[in-house]
Write a protein that holds these residues in place. Structure first.
Motif, PDB file in Angstrom:
ATOM      1  N   ALA A 161       0.847  -1.198   0.000  1.00  0.00           N
ATOM      2  CA  ALA A 161       0.000   0.000   0.000  1.00  0.00           C
ATOM      3  C   ALA A 161       0.873   1.235   0.000  1.00  0.00           C
ATOM      4  N   GLU A 162       0.338   2.311  -0.544  1.00  0.00           N
ATOM      5  CA  GLU A 162       1.006   3.605  -0.480  1.00  0.00           C
ATOM      6  C   GLU A 162      -0.053   4.682  -0.331  1.00  0.00           C
ATOM      7  N   THR A 163       0.333   5.790   0.290  1.00  0.00           N
ATOM      8  CA  THR A 163      -0.604   6.878   0.521  1.00  0.00           C
ATOM      9  C   THR A 163       0.144   8.195   0.635  1.00  0.00           C
ATOM     10  N   ALA A 164      -0.575   9.261   0.327  1.00  0.00           N
ATOM     11  CA  ALA A 164      -0.026  10.605   0.504  1.00  0.00           C
ATOM     12  C   ALA A 164      -0.530  11.238   1.789  1.00  0.00           C
ATOM     13  N   LEU A 165      -1.427  10.544   2.500  1.00  0.00           N
ATOM     14  CA  LEU A 165      -2.101  11.125   3.655  1.00  0.00           C
ATOM     15  C   LEU A 165      -1.746  10.388   4.944  1.00  0.00           C
ATOM     16  N   GLY A 166      -1.324  11.142   5.931  1.00  0.00           N
ATOM     17  CA  GLY A 166      -1.037  10.545   7.224  1.00  0.00           C
ATOM     18  C   GLY A 166      -2.280   9.955   7.875  1.00  0.00           C
ATOM     19  N   SER A 167      -3.435  10.539   7.583  1.00  0.00           N
ATOM     20  CA  SER A 167      -4.687  10.066   8.188  1.00  0.00           C
ATOM     21  C   SER A 167      -5.073   8.665   7.716  1.00  0.00           C
ATOM     22  N   GLU A 168      -4.460   8.203   6.622  1.00  0.00           N
ATOM     23  CA  GLU A 168      -4.782   6.873   6.098  1.00  0.00           C
ATOM     24  C   GLU A 168      -3.811   5.796   6.574  1.00  0.00           C
ATOM     25  N   VAL A 169      -2.707   6.202   7.143  1.00  0.00           N
ATOM     26  CA  VAL A 169      -1.640   5.247   7.448  1.00  0.00           C
ATOM     27  C   VAL A 169      -2.071   4.219   8.483  1.00  0.00           C
ATOM     28  N   GLU A 170      -2.704   4.666   9.545  1.00  0.00           N
ATOM     29  CA  GLU A 170      -3.069   3.756  10.626  1.00  0.00           C
ATOM     30  C   GLU A 170      -3.968   2.633  10.119  1.00  0.00           C
ATOM     31  N   ALA A 171      -4.948   2.981   9.287  1.00  0.00           N
ATOM     32  CA  ALA A 171      -5.853   1.971   8.742  1.00  0.00           C
ATOM     33  C   ALA A 171      -5.113   1.007   7.815  1.00  0.00           C
ATOM     34  N   LEU A 172      -4.226   1.527   6.989  1.00  0.00           N
ATOM     35  CA  LEU A 172      -3.469   0.678   6.063  1.00  0.00           C
ATOM     36  C   LEU A 172      -2.556  -0.280   6.814  1.00  0.00           C
ATOM     37  N   VAL A 173      -1.899   0.221   7.838  1.00  0.00           N
ATOM     38  CA  VAL A 173      -1.020  -0.626   8.634  1.00  0.00           C
ATOM     39  C   VAL A 173      -1.834  -1.676   9.387  1.00  0.00           C
ATOM     40  N   GLY A 174      -2.972  -1.261   9.933  1.00  0.00           N
ATOM     41  CA  GLY A 174      -3.818  -2.200  10.655  1.00  0.00           C
ATOM     42  C   GLY A 174      -4.334  -3.317   9.766  1.00  0.00           C
ATOM     43  N   PHE A 175      -4.589  -2.990   8.514  1.00  0.00           N
ATOM     44  CA  PHE A 175      -5.130  -3.991   7.583  1.00  0.00           C
ATOM     45  C   PHE A 175      -4.039  -4.907   7.036  1.00  0.00           C
ATOM     46  N   HIS A 176      -2.919  -4.331   6.610  1.00  0.00           N
ATOM     47  CA  HIS A 176      -1.886  -5.117   5.928  1.00  0.00           C
ATOM     48  C   HIS A 176      -0.853  -5.724   6.873  1.00  0.00           C
ATOM     49  N   LYS A 177      -0.728  -5.183   8.083  1.00  0.00           N
ATOM     50  CA  LYS A 177       0.294  -5.642   9.040  1.00  0.00           C
ATOM     51  C   LYS A 177       1.672  -5.731   8.361  1.00  0.00           C
ATOM     52  N   PRO A 178       2.167  -4.613   7.832  1.00  0.00           N
ATOM     53  CA  PRO A 178       3.431  -4.656   7.093  1.00  0.00           C
ATOM     54  C   PRO A 178       4.628  -4.882   8.013  1.00  0.00           C
ATOM     55  N   ASP A 179       5.705  -5.361   7.413  1.00  0.00           N
ATOM     56  CA  ASP A 179       6.956  -5.494   8.149  1.00  0.00           C
ATOM     57  C   ASP A 179       7.645  -4.144   8.282  1.00  0.00           C
ATOM     58  N   SER A 229       1.295  15.217  11.147  1.00  0.00           N
ATOM     59  CA  SER A 229       2.695  15.086  11.527  1.00  0.00           C
ATOM     60  C   SER A 229       3.133  13.635  11.417  1.00  0.00           C
ATOM     61  N   GLY A 230       4.236  13.407  10.721  1.00  0.00           N
ATOM     62  CA  GLY A 230       4.758  12.061  10.612  1.00  0.00           C
ATOM     63  C   GLY A 230       5.146  11.484  11.963  1.00  0.00           C
ATOM     64  N   ILE A 231       5.555  12.339  12.892  1.00  0.00           N
ATOM     65  CA  ILE A 231       5.922  11.856  14.222  1.00  0.00           C
ATOM     66  C   ILE A 231       4.702  11.283  14.940  1.00  0.00           C
ATOM     67  N   GLU A 232       3.565  11.968  14.806  1.00  0.00           N
ATOM     68  CA  GLU A 232       2.343  11.449  15.419  1.00  0.00           C
ATOM     69  C   GLU A 232       1.907  10.160  14.741  1.00  0.00           C
ATOM     70  N   VAL A 233       2.087  10.092  13.429  1.00  0.00           N
ATOM     71  CA  VAL A 233       1.756   8.868  12.695  1.00  0.00           C
ATOM     72  C   VAL A 233       2.620   7.713  13.191  1.00  0.00           C
ATOM     73  N   ALA A 234       3.914   7.955  13.350  1.00  0.00           N
ATOM     74  CA  ALA A 234       4.821   6.916  13.847  1.00  0.00           C
ATOM     75  C   ALA A 234       4.389   6.423  15.218  1.00  0.00           C
ATOM     76  N   ARG A 235       4.008   7.349  16.080  1.00  0.00           N
ATOM     77  CA  ARG A 235       3.585   6.979  17.429  1.00  0.00           C
ATOM     78  C   ARG A 235       2.341   6.080  17.388  1.00  0.00           C
ATOM     79  N   LYS A 236       1.390   6.420  16.535  1.00  0.00           N
ATOM     80  CA  LYS A 236       0.155   5.627  16.428  1.00  0.00           C
ATOM     81  C   LYS A 236       0.441   4.246  15.853  1.00  0.00           C
ATOM     82  N   VAL A 237       1.301   4.192  14.851  1.00  0.00           N
ATOM     83  CA  VAL A 237       1.628   2.914  14.225  1.00  0.00           C
ATOM     84  C   VAL A 237       2.317   1.993  15.213  1.00  0.00           C
TER      85      VAL A 237
END
Length: 219
Positions: free
Chosen positions: A31-49, A61-69
């Motif tokens: 998966a790929e995205t331009a939006l930080g708001s989509e990252v959590e859902a994509l990671v939750g679905f795909h469980k990437p390495d 903020s990418g830092i907030e995205v990292a924290r959530k992931v």
């Protein structure tokens, strides 16, 4: 196959990363995205390495995205791939759980080295990032003298501007008038030889003022 999610708001950079991973082999871009708001859902679905994450996403903020992931899937390795580096951004990224930090303008081989390092469980900071931190340390030392010319209130204003605070937001948070907030901003620019809010924010990051605790502000 190593499953990868890419969060980057520039399409050409995403395409370049995709081509690099494809040419290397052993990676599956799920998966790929331009939006930080989509990252959590994509990671939750795909469980990437691996998550390749820009800090300067258009909507968050990418830092907030990292924290959530990291909270959602601690086993996902987070490698920051960003355009600019400041001591505060590196420290905050690792505090949020990031596993590595590289710059977009570095060679593809550097990115691959970083990927292999974080996948093997090691933290990674590229040589360019390390050099930038070293040079910024010198800037911070010289900036410290300038910082001492600021009053405590002016230092507070600098930190709030670095967080994106407008004159109105600063006035509300500090219970002062907008005119007073504007005057403080003007005094800061005059003392530091700066010209706008972006330069003040950059100064705050380089000098370390942005990282200092600020108990009086709601920003």
């Amino acid at each position: 196959m190593v499953k990868v999610v890419v969060a980057e708001d520039h399409a050409l950079v995403r395409q370049g990363i995709s081509m690099l991973l494809s040419a290397t082999g052993g990676f599956q871009l799920v998966a790929e995205t331009a939006l930080g708001s989509e990252v959590e859902a994509l990671v939750g679905f795909h469980k990437p390495d691996l998550l390749l994450l820009d800090l300067a996403l258009s909507d968050s903020s990418g830092i907030e995205v990292a924290r959530k992931v990291k909270k959602l899937t601690p086993e996902t390795k987070v490698l920051i791939v960003t355009g600019n580096v400041y001591p505060g951004s590196v420290a905050n990224a690792f505090a949020a759980g990031a596993d590595g930090f590289v710059l977009k303008h570095e060679q593809g081989s550097e990115l691959l080295d970083a990927i292999q390092a974080v996948l093997s469980g090691r933290q990674y900071i590229s040589q360019q990032v390390s050099k930038s931190l070293d040079s910024t340390a010198n800037v911070r030392a010289s900036s410290l003298g300038l910082s001492q010319t600021l009053t405590q209130r002016e230092q507070q204003i600098v930190r709030m501007i670095a967080k994106g605070g407008s004159n109105q937001e600063i006035a509300d948070a500090l219970h002062i008038s907008v005119l007073t907030a504007r005057k403080h901003r003007q005094n800061v620019m005059l003392k530091l030889g700066l010209h706008n809010g972006a330069e003040i924010a950059a100064y705050a990051m380089q000098s370390g003022l942005a990282e200092a605790p600020d108990v009086d502000s709601n920003l």
